[in-house]
Design a protein around this motif. Structure first.
Motif, PDB file in Angstrom:
ATOM      1  N   PRO A  72       0.805  -1.225   0.000  1.00 32.35           N
ATOM      2  CA  PRO A  72       0.000   0.000   0.000  1.00 32.35           C
ATOM      3  C   PRO A  72       0.845   1.286   0.000  1.00 32.35           C
ATOM      4  O   PRO A  72       0.368   2.335  -0.411  1.00 32.35           O
ATOM      5  CB  PRO A  72      -0.824  -0.119   1.284  1.00 32.35           C
ATOM      6  N   LEU A  73       2.076   1.192   0.445  1.00 31.78           N
ATOM      7  CA  LEU A  73       2.959   2.361   0.404  1.00 31.78           C
ATOM      8  C   LEU A  73       3.201   2.814  -1.030  1.00 31.78           C
ATOM      9  O   LEU A  73       3.530   3.973  -1.268  1.00 31.78           O
ATOM     10  CB  LEU A  73       4.298   2.044   1.083  1.00 31.78           C
ATOM     11  N   LEU A  74       3.023   1.912  -1.992  1.00 27.37           N
ATOM     12  CA  LEU A  74       3.230   2.217  -3.413  1.00 27.37           C
ATOM     13  C   LEU A  74       1.938   2.612  -4.119  1.00 27.37           C
ATOM     14  O   LEU A  74       1.948   2.827  -5.331  1.00 27.37           O
ATOM     15  CB  LEU A  74       3.832   0.992  -4.119  1.00 27.37           C
ATOM     16  N   ARG A  75       0.879   2.750  -3.395  1.00 22.59           N
ATOM     17  CA  ARG A  75      -0.425   2.968  -4.030  1.00 22.59           C
ATOM     18  C   ARG A  75      -0.454   4.204  -4.927  1.00 22.59           C
ATOM     19  O   ARG A  75      -0.987   4.160  -6.037  1.00 22.59           O
ATOM     20  CB  ARG A  75      -1.516   3.054  -2.972  1.00 22.59           C
ATOM     21  N   VAL A  76       0.120   5.312  -4.488  1.00 22.85           N
ATOM     22  CA  VAL A  76       0.083   6.538  -5.292  1.00 22.85           C
ATOM     23  C   VAL A  76       0.787   6.347  -6.635  1.00 22.85           C
ATOM     24  O   VAL A  76       0.179   6.596  -7.686  1.00 22.85           O
ATOM     25  CB  VAL A  76       0.655   7.740  -4.504  1.00 22.85           C
ATOM     26  N   PRO A  77       2.038   5.894  -6.668  1.00 25.53           N
ATOM     27  CA  PRO A  77       2.641   5.725  -7.999  1.00 25.53           C
ATOM     28  C   PRO A  77       1.965   4.636  -8.833  1.00 25.53           C
ATOM     29  O   PRO A  77       1.907   4.745 -10.060  1.00 25.53           O
ATOM     30  CB  PRO A  77       4.109   5.390  -7.709  1.00 25.53           C
ATOM     31  N   LEU A  78       1.421   3.608  -8.213  1.00 25.42           N
ATOM     32  CA  LEU A  78       0.692   2.575  -8.956  1.00 25.42           C
ATOM     33  C   LEU A  78      -0.549   3.167  -9.611  1.00 25.42           C
ATOM     34  O   LEU A  78      -0.846   2.877 -10.774  1.00 25.42           O
ATOM     35  CB  LEU A  78       0.313   1.411  -8.036  1.00 25.42           C
ATOM     36  N   GLU A  79      -1.280   3.999  -8.875  1.00 21.21           N
ATOM     37  CA  GLU A  79      -2.488   4.623  -9.431  1.00 21.21           C
ATOM     38  C   GLU A  79      -2.153   5.600 -10.551  1.00 21.21           C
ATOM     39  O   GLU A  79      -2.917   5.743 -11.496  1.00 21.21           O
ATOM     40  CB  GLU A  79      -3.268   5.326  -8.326  1.00 21.21           C
ATOM     41  N   VAL A  80      -1.009   6.259 -10.451  1.00 19.72           N
ATOM     42  CA  VAL A  80      -0.587   7.176 -11.514  1.00 19.72           C
ATOM     43  C   VAL A  80      -0.218   6.390 -12.771  1.00 19.72           C
ATOM     44  O   VAL A  80      -0.607   6.744 -13.883  1.00 19.72           O
ATOM     45  CB  VAL A  80       0.588   8.064 -11.042  1.00 19.72           C
ATOM     46  N   LEU A  81       0.528   5.304 -12.597  1.00 18.12           N
ATOM     47  CA  LEU A  81       0.974   4.506 -13.745  1.00 18.12           C
ATOM     48  C   LEU A  81      -0.174   3.738 -14.402  1.00 18.12           C
ATOM     49  O   LEU A  81      -0.213   3.612 -15.630  1.00 18.12           O
ATOM     50  CB  LEU A  81       2.061   3.521 -13.313  1.00 18.12           C
ATOM     51  N   TRP A  82      -1.084   3.204 -13.608  1.00 20.33           N
ATOM     52  CA  TRP A  82      -2.181   2.397 -14.124  1.00 20.33           C
ATOM     53  C   TRP A  82      -3.497   2.877 -13.512  1.00 20.33           C
ATOM     54  O   TRP A  82      -4.079   2.223 -12.637  1.00 20.33           O
ATOM     55  CB  TRP A  82      -1.939   0.917 -13.827  1.00 20.33           C
ATOM     56  N   PRO A  83      -4.010   4.018 -13.979  1.00 16.76           N
ATOM     57  CA  PRO A  83      -5.213   4.598 -13.374  1.00 16.76           C
ATOM     58  C   PRO A  83      -6.495   3.806 -13.643  1.00 16.76           C
ATOM     59  O   PRO A  83      -7.488   4.004 -12.939  1.00 16.76           O
ATOM     60  CB  PRO A  83      -5.289   5.996 -14.006  1.00 16.76           C
ATOM     61  N   ASN A  84      -6.487   2.914 -14.609  1.00 19.47           N
ATOM     62  CA  ASN A  84      -7.700   2.143 -14.937  1.00 19.47           C
ATOM     63  C   ASN A  84      -7.852   0.891 -14.083  1.00 19.47           C
ATOM     64  O   ASN A  84      -8.839   0.171 -14.229  1.00 19.47           O
ATOM     65  CB  ASN A  84      -7.707   1.769 -16.421  1.00 19.47           C
ATOM     66  N   ILE A  85      -6.884   0.648 -13.232  1.00 17.04           N
ATOM     67  CA  ILE A  85      -6.954  -0.508 -12.339  1.00 17.04           C
ATOM     68  C   ILE A  85      -7.347  -0.016 -10.953  1.00 17.04           C
ATOM     69  O   ILE A  85      -6.871   1.021 -10.487  1.00 17.04           O
ATOM     70  CB  ILE A  85      -5.598  -1.244 -12.284  1.00 17.04           C
ATOM     71  N   GLN A  86      -8.212  -0.759 -10.291  1.00 17.01           N
ATOM     72  CA  GLN A  86      -8.578  -0.440  -8.914  1.00 17.01           C
ATOM     73  C   GLN A  86      -7.570  -1.123  -7.999  1.00 17.01           C
ATOM     74  O   GLN A  86      -7.406  -2.345  -8.043  1.00 17.01           O
ATOM     75  CB  GLN A  86      -9.994  -0.916  -8.612  1.00 17.01           C
ATOM     76  N   TRP A  87      -6.893  -0.342  -7.179  1.00 19.69           N
ATOM     77  CA  TRP A  87      -5.868  -0.845  -6.268  1.00 19.69           C
ATOM     78  C   TRP A  87      -6.484  -0.960  -4.883  1.00 19.69           C
ATOM     79  O   TRP A  87      -6.935   0.016  -4.307  1.00 19.69           O
ATOM     80  CB  TRP A  87      -4.659   0.090  -6.257  1.00 19.69           C
ATOM     81  N   LEU A  88      -6.508  -2.170  -4.344  1.00 16.55           N
ATOM     82  CA  LEU A  88      -7.182  -2.444  -3.080  1.00 16.55           C
ATOM     83  C   LEU A  88      -6.162  -2.873  -2.036  1.00 16.55           C
ATOM     84  O   LEU A  88      -5.383  -3.800  -2.271  1.00 16.55           O
ATOM     85  CB  LEU A  88      -8.226  -3.550  -3.294  1.00 16.55           C
ATOM     86  N   ASP A  89      -6.174  -2.189  -0.899  1.00 16.24           N
ATOM     87  CA  ASP A  89      -5.321  -2.649   0.192  1.00 16.24           C
ATOM     88  C   ASP A  89      -6.177  -2.896   1.419  1.00 16.24           C
ATOM     89  O   ASP A  89      -7.277  -2.371   1.543  1.00 16.24           O
ATOM     90  CB  ASP A  89      -4.175  -1.670   0.477  1.00 16.24           C
ATOM     91  N   SER A  90      -5.657  -3.707   2.303  1.00 17.36           N
ATOM     92  CA  SER A  90      -6.430  -4.126   3.466  1.00 17.36           C
ATOM     93  C   SER A  90      -5.992  -3.402   4.729  1.00 17.36           C
ATOM     94  O   SER A  90      -6.322  -3.833   5.827  1.00 17.36           O
ATOM     95  CB  SER A  90      -6.293  -5.637   3.651  1.00 17.36           C
ATOM     96  N   GLY A  91      -5.276  -2.304   4.595  1.00 16.49           N
ATOM     97  CA  GLY A  91      -4.759  -1.594   5.758  1.00 16.49           C
ATOM     98  C   GLY A  91      -5.826  -1.218   6.764  1.00 16.49           C
ATOM     99  O   GLY A  91      -5.662  -1.417   7.970  1.00 16.49           O
ATOM    100  N   GLN A  92      -6.941  -0.677   6.291  1.00 18.40           N
ATOM    101  CA  GLN A  92      -8.005  -0.268   7.198  1.00 18.40           C
ATOM    102  C   GLN A  92      -8.619  -1.487   7.910  1.00 18.40           C
ATOM    103  O   GLN A  92      -8.884  -1.442   9.105  1.00 18.40           O
ATOM    104  CB  GLN A  92      -9.070   0.500   6.429  1.00 18.40           C
ATOM    105  N   ALA A  93      -8.803  -2.564   7.182  1.00 19.82           N
ATOM    106  CA  ALA A  93      -9.362  -3.779   7.784  1.00 19.82           C
ATOM    107  C   ALA A  93      -8.397  -4.383   8.805  1.00 19.82           C
ATOM    108  O   ALA A  93      -8.814  -4.832   9.879  1.00 19.82           O
ATOM    109  CB  ALA A  93      -9.696  -4.802   6.703  1.00 19.82           C
ATOM    110  N   VAL A  94      -7.116  -4.370   8.487  1.00 20.70           N
ATOM    111  CA  VAL A  94      -6.111  -4.902   9.422  1.00 20.70           C
ATOM    112  C   VAL A  94      -6.078  -4.045  10.685  1.00 20.70           C
ATOM    113  O   VAL A  94      -6.025  -4.566  11.805  1.00 20.70           O
ATOM    114  CB  VAL A  94      -4.721  -4.971   8.757  1.00 20.70           C
ATOM    115  N   ALA A  95      -6.117  -2.714  10.530  1.00 16.81           N
ATOM    116  CA  ALA A  95      -6.110  -1.817  11.689  1.00 16.81           C
ATOM    117  C   ALA A  95      -7.352  -2.039  12.552  1.00 16.81           C
ATOM    118  O   ALA A  95      -7.265  -2.068  13.791  1.00 16.81           O
ATOM    119  CB  ALA A  95      -6.019  -0.369  11.228  1.00 16.81           C
ATOM    120  N   ALA A  96      -8.511  -2.193  11.923  1.00 19.93           N
ATOM    121  CA  ALA A  96      -9.746  -2.425  12.679  1.00 19.93           C
ATOM    122  C   ALA A  96      -9.679  -3.741  13.447  1.00 19.93           C
ATOM    123  O   ALA A  96     -10.108  -3.813  14.605  1.00 19.93           O
ATOM    124  CB  ALA A  96     -10.951  -2.414  11.737  1.00 19.93           C
ATOM    125  N   GLN A  97      -9.137  -4.777  12.822  1.00 20.61           N
ATOM    126  CA  GLN A  97      -8.999  -6.071  13.496  1.00 20.61           C
ATOM    127  C   GLN A  97      -8.003  -5.976  14.650  1.00 20.61           C
ATOM    128  O   GLN A  97      -8.242  -6.515  15.731  1.00 20.61           O
ATOM    129  CB  GLN A  97      -8.572  -7.158  12.500  1.00 20.61           C
TER     130      GLN A  97
END
Length: 146
Positions: free
Chosen positions: A67-92
């Protein structure tokens, strides 16, 4: 990994899933939080794999580093939905902590204890220290060499 395969079978049996394990992405994530521009390296590392799967719509960032790479991944491939579980892991993690420390539930959640950063070896993890320092979390750091 078996854990990943179990999650796929449990939550996405109806999906076509392509897996890509990459230790190099961990290195890129650490370089990125240290301030390096990793866009060219990301493109070189992932584009051929993505081209093999042109119908790819969503990518789960399955490692805690990714997830630390999410910003450059979204810039390079904006048509792909990038999903991370950080919020779910924090809640658990919060849920498990609250179950095991019920008397702390009344404490002010805005109070933060200082973060103590420890590492082994003689080389300080500069990227991690810089990243955590930017958001005001590192107060003490210590290396342990063996």
């Amino acid at each position: 990994r078996p854990y990943t395969q179990d999650l796929i079978e449990q939550f996405a049996p109806h999906c076509e899933v392509q897996c890509l394990g990459s230790r190099y992405l961990v290195e890129l994530a650490e370089a990125y939080i240290g301030g390096d521009d990793v866009s060219d390296a990301l493109f070189e590392h992932l584009n051929s794999w993505l081209m093999q799967h042109p119908k790819m719509q969503m990518i789960v960032l399955g490692c805690t580093h990714f997830p630390l790479l999410r910003v450059p991944l979204e810039v390079l491939w904006p048509n792909i939905q990038w999903l991370d579980s950080g919020q779910a892991v924090a809640a658990q993690a919060k849920r498990v902590y609250d179950i095991n420390h019920p008397t702390s539930a009344h404490l002010n959640r805005q109070t933060h204890a200082p973060l103590h950063l420890f590492w082994t070896g003689s080389k300080e993890p500069l990227g991690v220290v810089q990243f955590l320092s930017k958001i005001g979390l590192v107060q003490t750091k210590q290396a342990f060499t063996f």
